[in-house]
Design an enzyme around this catalytic site. Structure first.
Site, PDB file in Angstrom:
ATOM      1  N   PHE A  50       0.817  -1.216   0.000  1.00 25.91           N
ATOM      2  CA  PHE A  50       0.000   0.000   0.000  1.00 25.91           C
ATOM      3  C   PHE A  50       0.850   1.265   0.000  1.00 25.91           C
ATOM      4  O   PHE A  50       0.448   2.284   0.555  1.00 25.91           O
ATOM      5  CB  PHE A  50      -0.956   0.011   1.202  1.00 25.91           C
ATOM      6  CG  PHE A  50      -1.726  -1.272   1.365  1.00 25.91           C
ATOM      7  CD1 PHE A  50      -2.633  -1.671   0.398  1.00 25.91           C
ATOM      8  CD2 PHE A  50      -1.540  -2.079   2.467  1.00 25.91           C
ATOM      9  CE1 PHE A  50      -3.341  -2.852   0.529  1.00 25.91           C
ATOM     10  CE2 PHE A  50      -2.248  -3.265   2.603  1.00 25.91           C
ATOM     11  CZ  PHE A  50      -3.147  -3.652   1.635  1.00 25.91           C
ATOM     12  N   GLY A 107       0.265  -9.094  -3.229  1.00 22.55           N
ATOM     13  CA  GLY A 107      -1.047  -9.591  -2.815  1.00 22.55           C
ATOM     14  C   GLY A 107      -2.118  -9.247  -3.827  1.00 22.55           C
ATOM     15  O   GLY A 107      -3.297  -9.522  -3.618  1.00 22.55           O
ATOM     16  N   LYS A 120     -11.572 -11.789 -11.227  1.00 21.62           N
ATOM     17  CA  LYS A 120     -11.573 -12.005  -9.788  1.00 21.62           C
ATOM     18  C   LYS A 120     -10.579 -11.069  -9.091  1.00 21.62           C
ATOM     19  O   LYS A 120     -10.929 -10.373  -8.141  1.00 21.62           O
ATOM     20  CB  LYS A 120     -11.217 -13.466  -9.486  1.00 21.62           C
ATOM     21  CG  LYS A 120     -11.393 -13.843  -8.029  1.00 21.62           C
ATOM     22  CD  LYS A 120     -11.013 -15.295  -7.807  1.00 21.62           C
ATOM     23  CE  LYS A 120     -12.224 -16.098  -7.374  1.00 21.62           C
ATOM     24  NZ  LYS A 120     -11.933 -17.522  -7.233  1.00 21.62           N
ATOM     25  N   GLY A 124      -4.434   1.193 -14.752  1.00 23.18           N
ATOM     26  CA  GLY A 124      -4.266   0.823 -13.345  1.00 23.18           C
ATOM     27  C   GLY A 124      -5.608   0.654 -12.663  1.00 23.18           C
ATOM     28  O   GLY A 124      -6.563   1.366 -12.952  1.00 23.18           O
ATOM     29  N   GLU A 151      -5.843   1.354  -7.162  1.00 23.91           N
ATOM     30  CA  GLU A 151      -6.132   2.470  -6.262  1.00 23.91           C
ATOM     31  C   GLU A 151      -7.469   3.151  -6.541  1.00 23.91           C
ATOM     32  O   GLU A 151      -8.046   3.783  -5.662  1.00 23.91           O
ATOM     33  CB  GLU A 151      -4.995   3.496  -6.374  1.00 23.91           C
ATOM     34  CG  GLU A 151      -3.671   2.930  -5.869  1.00 23.91           C
ATOM     35  CD  GLU A 151      -2.455   3.737  -6.291  1.00 23.91           C
ATOM     36  OE1 GLU A 151      -2.358   4.056  -7.494  1.00 23.91           O
ATOM     37  OE2 GLU A 151      -1.619   4.057  -5.432  1.00 23.91           O
TER      38      GLU A 151
END
Ligand SMILES: Cc1cc2nc3c(=O)[nH]c(=O)nc-3n(C[C@H](O)[C@H](O)[C@H](O)COP(=O)(O)OP(=O)(O)OC[C@H]3O[C@@H](n4cnc5c(N)ncnc54)[C@H](O)[C@@H]3O)c2cc1C
Ligand code: SF4
Lengths: 729, 328
Positions: free
Chosen positions: A244, A471, A619, A688, A691
């Site tokens: 993050f 992740g 997913k 992207g 975020e």
């Protein structure tokens, strides 16, 4: 052989849609999922390195000043203690993302409370921790370090300043105007896995197992810190338990472990405590923002103003880019945007998921709700009305623009009522119930990347790059992408990540990972296809590969004739960056309930509709959106770093007291993926997504709080005390 | 964590001997103690593990009440059929605290003795009169959002953070204490915790070497039992304000109103004057306000936590209203 591709123009050929394997975009489960849930995926502190000594960082108990002396002897005589290290090469902050050079060094100079000043190394972790707590340190404190961002003069970030037309005049003459001030508190990344490193020397070769997001930059940051050549360093980060933003730059543990391992002549592990992760890695800056919106009778913006004040340590280049999407999200010919940085002595401010939009969008979209109310226009309608044809400041076309579709599809799926809105329309028992919405926007970033793809003689494939998977699903989407291009089941594609022995990837950050590294893999696969095409006498564009065979029936294995076929793809974003404004867009809808006695807010349901180019795996893409919306709930309701007003130390530095949303705070979330192909975004038409899901969502909740109970709140997070203070009787 | 020795007590006598020493501390579930040891807020030289000395059971008492062993886990207590049926306020209070994993480990005795969550108490590089007498109070003039508004002193404004004890206070439970000389004494939960005064390090009436063996609940009282906890997220957060209430209304009037409050003071707050003011009256906004006036008569905020005063009033109002509606 390396194939280099620099993208200077949009790629409309859209080759991926013509491939035959049909695996790209499929909701495949993560390939490393089983290893993770069974505990067999090694995180950096878990590598079974024998004879490993344990290091614990010692942190400062003053805010600003010098370390005069350290009483090493007393601690060196404690049981198990091997060394006390205060080498000037040790770093005192994490590097900013993409810094590519060492962050601040010299641990003897203190710039914030909790800064690392030394490392104690011992046989066991408990011995090191105890000795670290006992280390006697004499300081010379420079008193009165500035701590309050609003009490110092901000430095204007001139690159961000925009003055177009005359906003004052537009505000004075507008049919509807809004002039409001918002604040947001600081945020922590709060990744589950703490920053941790094991460093090991073999002669002058250094290997560090570390929890990092961007090995391609981290290797040069570490080399710079240690005065070494990159070729003598190997960094390994195969699994990262959340980043993050907090692991973008090389962190203090990495450098300290490397120095310590050299000094004690053994491998050394350094794991930051939870408190240290909070206190000395990265914070998102708090912000103070002023929004000015001027609209004509119909609600069309004629003026747009956004000023923001953020903070950072003296000397840091990063300034939370609060205005990032404000520059292009809505029109308004009279514009006034400005970003200022206050220099204060709290720990480094840096990237935390969606730097900029994470806090800028909640303020902007809150102000838009105020405008919608003033103008008597449905909030969805107000946004639709103000989508600009082109970038209102740069005059550039948008590479693609899905805001309108997201607003419409989102409203439809949510069941948005576009009728008149007034607060306190529904009360169920003690709870006021209301709805709110907001737009989402997050600039599209893309970066240079290389990857090696090898079609093995046995017909399987290997993808290698130092790109990380924090992740997010990188292992899985790269297997799908290579499988799609080479006509293989993704199970036949082994993806090797997180090791600098592989070609340089882009790193995970700024949501650019998938599009950037995906493009490199695409380029490498395309080159392999060209070679295969030549062998088959077929033009690459005509080559159809599926399940290990060409359409002509030829088997890949026989075509390879016992040899591997390997290509390196090197993607470089070209001049196309200057020709388009590229962004992901979306819309959030929320229903909340606010307790009329206690001011507690609960989110009943929330929906996000997002358009971000090609979806590589439904997913993992959806999971990113779910995570983003969950963070929106944190920004809106619970998350706040609290700093002591006298010495600037972070007081709530663990997961009990820094309140990320818990399961019970997160209701069923719905995600609508508005799929598109953005030919200017990347050769794989993807943008992207990591975020976007949190860029504005907090405002949907804030606007719903207002609609529910009539409390218009201008300070995030909207904790019960703030709701009660703003709630009409 | 400093080196310490660990001994497992086999009997209550063992435990009493072991913990008599100034540098020894009993460990039950360890969910509070171990965290504080890692932070060096607690630095015992000896840990006396009391998990094997018995006192884990939950048993009926002769007078129809219930005795909850000091070592019963919070989960066991919350799911016990008699607790659920006869003392639901206790089950609800426990379930409103911490997380399932913590409750599985946490014990009755440990829960009662848990330390404050004051940020300055848990950071040994900050002043704190509770941790280091005479060093000053970091929270006054610091970050004090969680802190007390009732019964504070100029030495300390910390809260007792727990939930279970608030319900026990409303239920007027007794703490059963084994003294080092082999006697047993009983202290009402309402008197178990102390106000900070000039001795903020003293949090409860336990003397050195004393151990809690059980908490006893009186015979069931019925009524509407409510535990209302206001917090910053919907689980896994300490109370800003909490209210435990046992309310009975007959013929339109309060016949029972046993209330206790969490998050407001260094102890679960119980004020018998509130009961006196409510019992015999007809529920109304005015009487709810009057109860709040009594509760908050001497309340004092420290800036950041000023909001707790109106929040306590409103939460009490909500609880009394809920109880009235339930009785109707
Ligand atoms: C993250 C987190 C969140 C939490 N949230 C909540 C919450 O919301 N609400 C809430 O109420 N609690 C909460 N808790 C606290 C939790 O309830 C306590 O940690 C727990 O009840 C302590 O019990 P234990 O058996 O583990 O005690 P221990 O940690 O073993 O001991 C705590 C103290 O009690 C003493 N002690 C233990 N048993 C006895 C005895 N029989 N006689 C005398 N002294 C004894 C010990 O010596 C020690 O000083 C939370 C804890 C954590 C870590
Ligand atoms: S409020 Fe009490 S516990 Fe907190 S710092 Fe002050 S003295 Fe210590």
């Amino acid at each position: 052989m390396t194939v280099h591709f620099k993208q200077d123009k949009p790629d409309d050929s859209n080759r991926l849609d013509g491939m035959k394997q049909g695996v790209l975009g499929k909701p495949l489960p993560r390939v490393e999922g089983m290893a993770k849930v069974t505990g067999t995926a090694p995180y950096s502190a878990e590598y079974p390195i024998t004879d490993c000594a344990e290091g614990v960082l010692v942190t400062s108990t003053i805010t600003r000043g010098k370390v005069l002396s350290i009483d090493k002897d007393a601690v060196l005589s404690m049981p198990g203690v091997l060394a006390v290290i205060d080498d000037p090469a040790m770093t005192t902050r994490a590097a900013q993302g993409t810094a590519d050079e060492a962050p601040q060094q010299e641990p003897g100079t203190v710039c914030y409370w909790g800064q690392p000043i030394a490392l104690v190394v011992a046989e066991t972790f408990e011995q090191a921790r105890d000795a670290a707590k006992h280390l006697g340190v004499e300081y010379r404190e420079d008193p009165d370090a500035p701590l309050d961002p609003q009490a110092v003069d901000g430095e204007e970030q001139e690159d961000e300043t925009v003055r177009q037309g005359d906003l004052e005049h537009a505000m004075a003459t507008a049919a509807h105007s809004v002039d409001v001030a918002y604040t947001t508190k600081g945020h922590a990344s709060a990744a589950m896995e703490p920053h941790a490193s094991i460093a090991q020397w073999d002669g002058d070769k250094l290997t560090v197992y570390a929890s990092l997001q961007m090995l391609n930059y981290n290797i040069s940051e570490l080399a710079d810190a240690l005065g070494m050549e990159e070729e003598n360093i190997r960094l390994v980060s195969r699994f990262v338990g959340g980043g993050f933003g907090s692991k973008l730059g090389v962190s203090e543990d990495v450098v300290a472990a490397a120095i310590a391992a050299k000094e004690v002549g053994r491998p050394v592990r350094v794991v930051l405590s939870r408190q240290q992760v909070f206190q000395c890695v990265m914070r998102r800056s708090e912000t103070k923002q002023r929004l000015r919106l001027a609209a004509d009778e119909s609600g069309k913006l004629i003026g747009f103003g956004h000023h923001a004040l953020v903070s950072n340590l003296p000397g840091e280049t990063f300034a939370e880019p609060v205005l990032q999407s404000s520059h292009f999200l809505y029109g308004g010919e009279n514009r006034d945007l400005m970003l200022e940085v206050a220099r204060i002595h709290r720990m480094t401010a840096g990237s935390v998921r969606a730097p900029g939009e994470a806090v800028g969008m909640p303020a902007l979209e809150g102000a838009m709700d105020v405008l919608a109310e003033k103008a008597g226009i449905d909030p969805v309608e107000l946004r639709l009305k103000n989508i600009p044809e082109e970038d209102p400041e740069e005059g550039l076309p948008f590479s693609s623009h899905k805001l309108a579709e997201c607003l419409k599809q989102g409203a439809e799926a949510f069941g948005w009522d576009s009728g008149p809105r007034s607060p306190r329309h529904t009360c169920e028992g003690e709870w006021w119930v209301g709805t709110g919405m907001a737009s989402a926007a997050r600039v599209h970033n893309i970066a240079e990347a290389t990857a090696r793809v090898t079609l093995k003689a046995d017909g399987s494939a290997v993808v290698e790059t130092d790109m990380t998977d924090i992740g997010t699903g990188t292992y899985t989407i790269l297997a799908q992408l290579a499988g799609e291009m080479l006509g293989l089941d993704p199970a036949q594609v082994l993806v090797e990540l997180g090791d600098t022995k592989h070609p340089r990837g882009p790193g995970s950050g700024g949501s650019w990972g998938a599009a950037s590294i995906g493009s490199a893999v695409y380029i490498a696969c395309k080159a392999i296809r060209e070679e295969l095409g030549q062998r088959l006498g077929v033009d690459e564009a005509e080559l159809e590969l599926k399940d290990g065979k060409a359409a002509s029936g030829e088997n890949l294995v026989s075509l390879l004739d016992g040899n591997d076929l390997s290509r390196e793809g090197h993607y470089e974003p070209g001049d196309i960056k200057d020709d388009f404004t590229a962004s992901g867009f979306g819309a959030f809808f929320a229903q909340v309930r606010v307790n009329r006695f206690t001011g507690e807010t609960r989110v009943d349901r929330m929906l996000g509709a997002f358009g971000f180019g090609r979806v590589l795996n439904h997913k993992t893409a959806r999971s990113q959106c779910l995570g983003g919306i969950t963070w929106s709930i944190g920004v809106a309701l619970t998350e706040a770093l609290e700093f002591d007003p006298r010495d600037g130390h972070l007081v709530n530095c663990d997961l009990a007291e820094y309140h990320v949303p818990v399961h019970r705070d997160v209701p069923d979330l719905e995600v609508v993926l508005v799929e598109e192909r953005d030919p200017a975004a990347s050769p794989i038409q993807a943008k992207g997504i990591g975020e976007l899901g949190m860029c504005g969502g907090a405002a949907a909740i804030a606007n719903a709080i207002y609609n529910a109970c009539g409390a218009r709140i201008f300070d995030y997070p909207m904790t019960p005390d703030r709701v009660l203070a703003a709630m009409p009787d | 964590m400093r080196p310490f020795s660990y001994t497992r007590a086999r009997t209550l006598d063992d435990a009493a001997q072991l913990t008599h020493d100034d540098t020894a501390v009993a460990i039950a579930g360890g969910t509070n103690l171990l965290d504080l040891m890692k932070l060096q807020v607690e630095t015992p030289e000896t840990l006396a593990d009391i998990n094997r000395i018995g006192f884990g059971g939950i048993e009926d008492t002769d007078d129809g009440g219930l005795s909850i062993g000091a070592l019963a886990s919070n989960t066991e207590t919350a799911v016990h059929p008699r607790v659920r049926s006869d003392y639901p306020v206790l089950a609800r209070a426990i379930l409103a605290g911490a997380t399932q994993q913590l409750r599985n480990k946490a014990t009755t005795g440990g829960n009662l003795c848990q330390r404050t969550r004051c940020f300055y108490f848990t950071n040994i590089d900050q002043p704190c009169n509770k941790r280091e007498p005479g060093s000053g109070c970091g929270a006054i003039d610091g970050i004090a959002k969680l802190h007390a508004v009732l019964g504070t002193s100029d030495q300390c404004i910390a809260t007792y953070p727990g939930d279970m004890a608030v319900a026990l206070s409303a239920l007027d439970a007794q703490v059963e204490i084994a003294t080092p000389n082999g006697d047993t004494r009983r202290v009402p939960v309402r008197d178990f915790h102390c106000l900070p005064g000039d001795t903020p390090w003293r949090e409860n009436v336990l003397e050195k070497g004393e151990l809690i063996t059980a908490v006893t609940l009186p015979a069931p009282v019925g009524g509407t039992q409510i535990y209302r906890k206001v917090r910053e997220r919907s689980s896994y957060a300490f109370a800003l304000v909490s209210v435990a209430a046992i309310i009975e209304i007959e013929d339109g009037k309060f016949t029972r109103a046993d209330l206790a409050f969490g998050g407001l003071a260094h102890k679960p707050w119980h004020d018998p004057r509130i009961t006196d003011a409510l019992v015999g009256t007809v529920p109304s906004d005015e009487i709810f306000d009057k109860a709040a006036d009594i509760l908050l008569e001497d309340a004092r905020g420290f800036g950041e936590n000023d909001f707790k005063i109106p929040l306590a009033r409103r939460t009490l109002h909500a609880v009394l209203q809920n109880a009235t509606e339930a009785a109707a």
